[in-house]
Design a protein around this motif. Sequence first.
Motif, mmCIF file in Angstrom:
data_model
loop_
_atom_site.group_PDB
_atom_site.id
_atom_site.type_symbol
_atom_site.label_atom_id
_atom_site.label_comp_id
_atom_site.label_asym_id
_atom_site.label_seq_id
_atom_site.Cartn_x
_atom_site.Cartn_y
_atom_site.Cartn_z
ATOM 1 N N ARG A 178 0.834 -1.204 0.000
ATOM 2 C CA ARG A 178 0.000 0.000 0.000
ATOM 3 C C ARG A 178 0.872 1.259 0.000
ATOM 4 O O ARG A 178 0.690 2.188 -0.773
ATOM 5 C CB ARG A 178 -0.927 -0.009 1.221
ATOM 6 N N ARG A 202 -4.930 -5.713 -9.023
ATOM 7 C CA ARG A 202 -5.870 -4.815 -8.371
ATOM 8 C C ARG A 202 -5.166 -3.527 -7.927
ATOM 9 O O ARG A 202 -5.592 -2.418 -8.260
ATOM 10 C CB ARG A 202 -6.500 -5.506 -7.158
ATOM 11 N N ALA A 203 -4.039 -3.683 -7.232
ATOM 12 C CA ALA A 203 -3.300 -2.507 -6.763
ATOM 13 C C ALA A 203 -2.817 -1.675 -7.945
ATOM 14 O O ALA A 203 -2.879 -0.443 -7.918
ATOM 15 C CB ALA A 203 -2.115 -2.952 -5.907
ATOM 16 N N ARG A 206 -5.628 0.290 -9.569
ATOM 17 C CA ARG A 206 -6.116 1.384 -8.723
ATOM 18 C C ARG A 206 -5.261 2.636 -8.878
ATOM 19 O O ARG A 206 -5.766 3.747 -8.796
ATOM 20 C CB ARG A 206 -6.123 0.951 -7.253
ATOM 21 N N VAL A 207 -3.961 2.447 -9.075
ATOM 22 C CA VAL A 207 -3.080 3.610 -9.152
ATOM 23 C C VAL A 207 -2.927 4.118 -10.592
ATOM 24 O O VAL A 207 -2.639 5.285 -10.823
ATOM 25 C CB VAL A 207 -1.701 3.291 -8.525
ATOM 26 N N ALA A 226 -9.920 2.308 -14.783
ATOM 27 C CA ALA A 226 -11.245 2.161 -14.174
ATOM 28 C C ALA A 226 -12.103 1.174 -14.968
ATOM 29 O O ALA A 226 -12.768 0.306 -14.391
ATOM 30 C CB ALA A 226 -11.918 3.529 -14.090
ATOM 31 N N LEU A 229 -10.873 -2.345 -14.371
ATOM 32 C CA LEU A 229 -11.242 -2.814 -13.033
ATOM 33 C C LEU A 229 -12.676 -3.319 -13.021
ATOM 34 O O LEU A 229 -13.013 -4.275 -12.314
ATOM 35 C CB LEU A 229 -11.102 -1.673 -12.014
ATOM 36 N N GLN A 235 -11.927 -9.145 -14.146
ATOM 37 C CA GLN A 235 -12.223 -9.538 -12.769
ATOM 38 C C GLN A 235 -12.056 -11.042 -12.587
ATOM 39 O O GLN A 235 -11.445 -11.503 -11.630
ATOM 40 C CB GLN A 235 -13.649 -9.122 -12.393
#
Lengths: 246, 304
Positions: A178, A202-203, A206-207, A226, A229, A235
Amino acid sequence: MPPLLEIHNVHVYYGRIQALKGVSLEVNEGEIVALIGANGAGKTTLLRAVSGLLTPHEGDIRLDGRSVVGLPPERLVALGVAHVPERRQLFTTMSVIDNLILGAYHRYRSGDSREAIRKDLETVFEIFPILRERQQQRAGTLSGGQQQMLAIGRALMARPRLLLLDEPSLGLAPLLVRELFRVIAQLRDRGVTILLVEQNARAALRVADRAYVLETGTVALSGTAAALLADPEVQRSYLGQLRQAM
Amino acid sequence: MSLESQLLQFLFAGLTLGSIYALIALGFVTIYNVTGIVNFAQGDFAMLGALITVTLYQRTGIFNRVITVNLQLPLPLAILLAVVLTTLIGVVLYLIAIRPARGASVISLIIITIGASIALRGLGLIVWWTDPYPLPVFTPGPPIEIAGAVLTRQNVWVIGTMVAIVVGLYLFFEHTLLGKALRACAVNREAARLMGIKADHMALFSFALGAAVSAIAGIVITPSTFMAYDSGTLLSLKGFVAAIMGGLTNAPLAVAGGLVLGLVEAFGAGLLSSAYKDAFAFLTMFVILLLRAGGVFGQRLAEA
C-alpha cells in the motif's frame, strides 16, 4: 505531440520461443500505465526491450517519436529511461548512498551540476526517509521493502522522464505494498511518467490511469484502468485469482 | 646468527616475496571481479614492466642484439614509461584478444589469456632472448639491521610499494565515481548498464589497471631477483594461488593470501629446504582448495 513512449508491433524471440508476438502500446507524458498479465505473458520482456537490455527482432520502439531500437541501455538511460528491474538488482555489497550515487552515474559523466544531483538526492530522501537513515548500510542488508525503495530511489537519481517498474510489489507485505503504491502515485504527481508491470493487478489498476492486459505475448485488452477494473473478464481472470491468493 | 634473528630474516624475506604475490593477486582480483575472467597473463605483465624498464634505463641489445637501445633514461622516468607501455599492452591485449570473444564461455576466455601469456612470453624471448636482466637498487645504501637480521633498502621499497598500491586502490575503489562504477559492474553488470555504466569500458579499464599493478610489481622486485622472459609464468601462478585465498573476488584476502604465501615460502625454504621453495606454494594452494571445498572461505563468500 507524439506520445512519450510508443511501442509498435514488437516481436521478441528467445531462441525458437516467441515471447512477444506483435505488441503495440503507448504511454503519454504524465501517465501511469499498468501492464498486467500472468507469469510468462511477456511483461518483463517488454520492459527489457524498452530499456535496451534486449533488441526486438521486429517492430519499433519510439521515444518522443524517435526510434530507439538497438540503442544500448547506457544510451537509453541518458535519454531519460530508467528501469527498475525485477528483483531490484541492487549493488548489494555497496552502501545505500553509493547505490544512489551510481544511479546518477550518467549525469556525473555528462557534466550535470553536482548541485542538481545533490538536490535530487535530497528529494529521494524526502520520498524515502528510511534511506537517509540507512545511507551507510550495505544495500544487501536492507529489508525487502527498503531494498525496493532503494531500487526506485536509485532509478530516480537518473532523473528519468520514463520510469519502468518491474514487479515492485513482489515479496512485500500488504502494508508495504500500500505504501509503495502511494509513492508511485506521488511520483506521477512529481511529473514522472511510469510504465508499471505488476502481478498485483488490483493494486496496479487502482493507481494507474490506463492499462494493458498481456496474454501469451499479445495485448488482449486495453483501456482506462477504471474500465478494466470493472471489466468482468478482467475480474474473473486477474482480480478474482488475486483475492484467493491474498 | 641466532635462531631469533634467523627467523626474523625469514620474516623479512617472506614479506618481500609476499608483497609481490599480493600485487599480482590484486591484478587477478580486479580483472576477475569486473569481467569474470582469470587472466593468466598477469605475471607476464610483470615481466614486461621490468624488461621494458631495463631497456629504457641501460644500454640493451634487443632482437638477438641486432638492435641496441641506448636511451639511458633516468630510472624514475624509465619506470614511468615502462608502466605506461605495459598498461597499453594490457589494453591492446583486451582489445584484440578478449573483446572480440565477448559472449564466449568464461572457460574459453581463460584459455585465451593462457594463450596470451604464451604469446607475451614468446615476444619476450624474441626481444630480450633468455638473459636474466637486473636493475639497480632504487636507493643504494647500507641495509637496515634489526635484531641481527637485515632488511635491504630494496625490500623496504617492495613492501612500501605494496602498501602504497593497496591504499591507493582502496581509496580509488571506495571514494571515486570510476572506482564505484567498476565495483558496480562486478556486483551486477546488467544493473550497472542500466545506470549508464559502459561495462565494456570498465572491462578495458580493469585490464589496464591489472597490467599497471603487475608491471609495478615486476619492476620493484627485479633489483633483488633478476627478470627473464619466462619469469612471468611462475609469478602468475603464485599470484593466482594468493588470489584464490580470497575466492578471486576479495581484495583484502588476496593481499593477505599473497603475504601468507610469501611467508610459507620463506620459512619453508629457510627451515626445510630451498629446493622445494615453489612446491610449498602449490602445497599451500592444495590445502586452500581443500579448505574452500570444506566451506571455510565458501561461507564467507556466501555472506559477501
